[in-house]
Design a protein around this motif. Sequence first.
Motif, PDB file in Angstrom:
ATOM      1  N   ASP A   1      36.122  18.920  60.176  1.00  0.00           N
ATOM      2  CA  ASP A   1      35.874  17.752  59.822  1.00  0.00           C
ATOM      3  C   ASP A   1      34.380  17.398  60.146  1.00  0.00           C
ATOM      4  O   ASP A   1      33.742  16.758  59.603  1.00  0.00           O
ATOM      5  CB  ASP A   1      36.550  16.710  60.950  1.00  0.00           C
ATOM      6  N   ASP A   2      33.740  17.979  61.281  1.00  0.00           N
ATOM      7  CA  ASP A   2      32.407  17.833  61.516  1.00  0.00           C
ATOM      8  C   ASP A   2      31.319  18.342  60.396  1.00  0.00           C
ATOM      9  O   ASP A   2      30.530  17.544  59.962  1.00  0.00           O
ATOM     10  CB  ASP A   2      32.042  18.649  62.658  1.00  0.00           C
ATOM     11  N   ILE A   3      31.994  19.371  59.709  1.00  0.00           N
ATOM     12  CA  ILE A   3      31.379  19.834  58.754  1.00  0.00           C
ATOM     13  C   ILE A   3      31.248  19.116  57.485  1.00  0.00           C
ATOM     14  O   ILE A   3      30.197  18.780  56.834  1.00  0.00           O
ATOM     15  CB  ILE A   3      31.766  21.253  58.281  1.00  0.00           C
TER      16      ILE A   3
ATOM     17  N   PRO B   1      32.845  23.726  51.591  1.00  0.00           N
ATOM     18  CA  PRO B   1      33.826  24.515  51.641  1.00  0.00           C
ATOM     19  C   PRO B   1      33.286  25.913  52.005  1.00  0.00           C
ATOM     20  O   PRO B   1      33.854  26.548  52.849  1.00  0.00           O
ATOM     21  CB  PRO B   1      34.412  24.767  50.116  1.00  0.00           C
ATOM     22  N   ASP B   2      32.284  26.482  51.835  1.00  0.00           N
ATOM     23  CA  ASP B   2      31.498  27.701  52.121  1.00  0.00           C
ATOM     24  C   ASP B   2      31.159  27.743  53.524  1.00  0.00           C
ATOM     25  O   ASP B   2      31.455  28.602  54.485  1.00  0.00           O
ATOM     26  CB  ASP B   2      30.260  28.039  51.406  1.00  0.00           C
ATOM     27  N   LEU B   3      30.805  26.609  54.327  1.00  0.00           N
ATOM     28  CA  LEU B   3      30.241  26.457  55.328  1.00  0.00           C
ATOM     29  C   LEU B   3      31.426  26.348  56.535  1.00  0.00           C
ATOM     30  O   LEU B   3      31.581  27.035  57.618  1.00  0.00           O
ATOM     31  CB  LEU B   3      29.695  25.213  55.658  1.00  0.00           C
ATOM     32  N   ILE B   4      32.641  25.821  56.017  1.00  0.00           N
ATOM     33  CA  ILE B   4      33.834  25.856  56.773  1.00  0.00           C
ATOM     34  C   ILE B   4      34.410  27.140  56.776  1.00  0.00           C
ATOM     35  O   ILE B   4      34.906  27.668  57.920  1.00  0.00           O
ATOM     36  CB  ILE B   4      34.878  24.770  55.999  1.00  0.00           C
ATOM     37  N   ALA B   5      34.255  27.809  55.691  1.00  0.00           N
ATOM     38  CA  ALA B   5      34.912  29.257  55.776  1.00  0.00           C
ATOM     39  C   ALA B   5      34.073  30.181  56.696  1.00  0.00           C
ATOM     40  O   ALA B   5      34.513  31.042  57.323  1.00  0.00           O
ATOM     41  CB  ALA B   5      34.924  29.770  54.365  1.00  0.00           C
TER      42      ALA B   5
END
Length: 282
Positions: free
Chosen positions: A58-60, A74-78
């Motif tokens: 959620d922060d991202i 999406p890429d940062l969460i992964a």
Amino acid sequence: MNASPSSSAQAAREAVAARLVDIRKTAGLKAHEVAARCGWHKSKVSRLENAHTPPSDDDIRKWCQVCDALQHAPDLIAASRNADQMYVEWKRIHRTGIRRRQEVDVPLYDRTSLFRVYCSNVVPGLLQTHGYAEALLSTISQFQGTPNDAADAATARLARSHVIHEGRHRFVLLVEETTLRYRIGPPAVMAGQLGYLLEVLSLPSVAFGVIPFTAQRRIWPVETFMIFDDDRVQVETLSAEINITSPGEIDVYVKAFARLQRMAVYGTKAQSLITAAIDTLR
């Protein structure tokens, strides 16, 4: 010299933090502006940007949204999840018991074609009987001070090991001879476990090797590790599970495994060592 897995995990977390900084700067925002738009204290932005606190999913999403960069979320969460899973303390993994941990790896086991496993201290989980697994997992829970669900966890471990009987998977499993002698559970449990290893020797998909006490060492006894195809290595230390996905680090473990494999004995020679261990129980 290769960086340690724990330092690699920190480097991955720092890479995510650096990407957050880059997104903020591209948006032309100051750190305090991101904090205000997200409804956070400005110290939180500092912790995130300096990799002192790992960001939640959620922060991202919030960060990317206020920076008009949701396409990067999406890429940062992964990447953040991968960094978070690289080095995880057992107490955190087992905080609600060990059964859940056995179930989490089922998809990984199902999709792996080649398992290469080296154990210097216990029988590989893939080959454990219920009695042996329950005794071992109970001891681990007691040591860690985590909820003891050893019986259910052992059942889940055996269910996860169904792949050992499926033809589309191949296994090379190595143990030090000492693992045959360590008393994990009472003599009856050990006898059942060692007897099962004798059965495993006949499985066409399994190469089971024992490294004798007397082997000339090409590599010293190292920590227990599993290689899943050429994609991932799981390393088990006393305090943490380490997941390695860097090709360079994977190569180090593949090299070590090859040397350990050449030191092991198989077939009738391995059978003799197992039988000798059973004899000590009498």
